[in-house]
Write a protein that holds these residues in place. Structure first.
Motif, PDB file in Angstrom:
ATOM      1  N   GLY A   1       0.837  -1.192   0.000  1.00 25.42           N
ATOM      2  CA  GLY A   1       0.000   0.000   0.000  1.00 25.42           C
ATOM      3  C   GLY A   1       0.869   1.238   0.000  1.00 25.42           C
ATOM      4  O   GLY A   1       2.046   1.185   0.348  1.00 25.42           O
ATOM      5  N   GLU A   2       0.300   2.337  -0.391  1.00 31.10           N
ATOM      6  CA  GLU A   2       1.046   3.581  -0.520  1.00 31.10           C
ATOM      7  C   GLU A   2       0.519   4.613   0.476  1.00 31.10           C
ATOM      8  O   GLU A   2      -0.659   4.969   0.443  1.00 31.10           O
ATOM      9  N   PRO A   3       1.377   5.098   1.380  1.00 28.96           N
ATOM     10  CA  PRO A   3       0.926   6.167   2.280  1.00 28.96           C
ATOM     11  C   PRO A   3       0.704   7.458   1.499  1.00 28.96           C
ATOM     12  O   PRO A   3       1.353   7.700   0.483  1.00 28.96           O
ATOM     13  N   LYS A   4      -0.227   8.262   1.963  1.00 31.04           N
ATOM     14  CA  LYS A   4      -0.489   9.565   1.346  1.00 31.04           C
ATOM     15  C   LYS A   4       0.136  10.640   2.234  1.00 31.04           C
ATOM     16  O   LYS A   4      -0.235  10.771   3.398  1.00 31.04           O
ATOM     17  N   LEU A   5       1.073  11.362   1.652  1.00 33.43           N
ATOM     18  CA  LEU A   5       1.811  12.378   2.395  1.00 33.43           C
ATOM     19  C   LEU A   5       1.135  13.739   2.266  1.00 33.43           C
ATOM     20  O   LEU A   5       0.526  14.046   1.250  1.00 33.43           O
ATOM     21  N   ASN A   6       1.259  14.545   3.323  1.00 35.76           N
ATOM     22  CA  ASN A   6       0.694  15.885   3.334  1.00 35.76           C
ATOM     23  C   ASN A   6       1.613  16.801   4.153  1.00 35.76           C
ATOM     24  O   ASN A   6       1.217  17.326   5.185  1.00 35.76           O
ATOM     25  N   PRO A   7       2.866  17.004   3.693  1.00 38.87           N
ATOM     26  CA  PRO A   7       3.829  17.751   4.499  1.00 38.87           C
ATOM     27  C   PRO A   7       3.568  19.255   4.529  1.00 38.87           C
ATOM     28  O   PRO A   7       3.076  19.831   3.563  1.00 38.87           O
ATOM     29  N   THR A   8       3.912  19.853   5.667  1.00 32.47           N
ATOM     30  CA  THR A   8       3.829  21.293   5.869  1.00 32.47           C
ATOM     31  C   THR A   8       5.141  21.758   6.477  1.00 32.47           C
ATOM     32  O   THR A   8       5.647  21.136   7.421  1.00 32.47           O
ATOM     33  N   ILE A   9       5.684  22.846   5.963  1.00 32.11           N
ATOM     34  CA  ILE A   9       6.898  23.417   6.553  1.00 32.11           C
ATOM     35  C   ILE A   9       6.505  24.220   7.776  1.00 32.11           C
ATOM     36  O   ILE A   9       5.684  25.132   7.714  1.00 32.11           O
ATOM     37  N   VAL A  10       7.102  23.857   8.921  1.00 28.58           N
ATOM     38  CA  VAL A  10       6.836  24.532  10.186  1.00 28.58           C
ATOM     39  C   VAL A  10       7.784  25.705  10.351  1.00 28.58           C
ATOM     40  O   VAL A  10       7.392  26.785  10.796  1.00 28.58           O
ATOM     41  N   SER A  11       9.062  25.498  10.016  1.00 30.15           N
ATOM     42  CA  SER A  11      10.054  26.566  10.094  1.00 30.15           C
ATOM     43  C   SER A  11      11.191  26.249   9.129  1.00 30.15           C
ATOM     44  O   SER A  11      11.392  25.090   8.753  1.00 30.15           O
ATOM     45  N   ALA A  12      11.911  27.298   8.753  1.00 29.46           N
ATOM     46  CA  ALA A  12      13.024  27.104   7.826  1.00 29.46           C
ATOM     47  C   ALA A  12      14.110  28.141   8.089  1.00 29.46           C
ATOM     48  O   ALA A  12      13.808  29.303   8.365  1.00 29.46           O
ATOM     49  N   THR A  13      15.343  27.691   8.036  1.00 28.08           N
ATOM     50  CA  THR A  13      16.516  28.549   8.103  1.00 28.08           C
ATOM     51  C   THR A  13      17.422  28.120   6.948  1.00 28.08           C
ATOM     52  O   THR A  13      17.149  27.102   6.305  1.00 28.08           O
TER      53      THR A  13
END
Length: 118
Positions: free
Chosen positions: A46-58
């Motif tokens: 099976g294939e997981p469905k990803l839904n990433p969000t950037i919380v912080s970035a430097t």
């Protein structure tokens, strides 16, 4: 995470593409999960469905939070092909830190929470 899902189809915890994208604690967590599946003759389908969000970035790191849907992923016995259980996954939180390394960006920290955590 797609490479991890692909590796989970065979529980391959040896040299893999994971090393291209993960290092440090993140690589250890992913390899350990695959090793445990291998020891239990468990493979994932099976294939997981990803839904990433950037919380912080430097300029040196990016922190990502994801609510991954693993409801279409089941574990099967590698030898018999039978489901290990008939309980699919569900929504699970994944926190990751992506760090700048000498040769590019790699996941260096990861925490995979239990089903129902998001």
């Amino acid at each position: 995470m797609r490479d991890f899902a692909k590796a989970a189809e065979t529980a391959d915890h040896g040299p893999s593409t994971l090393r291209r994208y993960a290092d440090d604690q993140a690589l250890a967590v992913l390899i350990n999960a695959l090793r445990l599946n291998d020891e239990q003759n468990a493979i994932a389908q099976g294939e997981p469905k990803l839904n990433p969000t950037i919380v912080s970035a430097t300029p040196e790191k990016v922190v990502i939070e994801d609510c991954t849907d693993t409801s279409s992923v089941l574990l099967y016995n590698r030898k018999t092909g039978k489901p290990i259980n008939d309980e699919p996954g569900g929504l699970r939180r994944i926190d990751a830190t992506i760090s700048r390394k000498e040769i590019g960006w790699k996941a260096t920290k990861i925490r995979i929470w239990q089903v129902g955590s998001c």
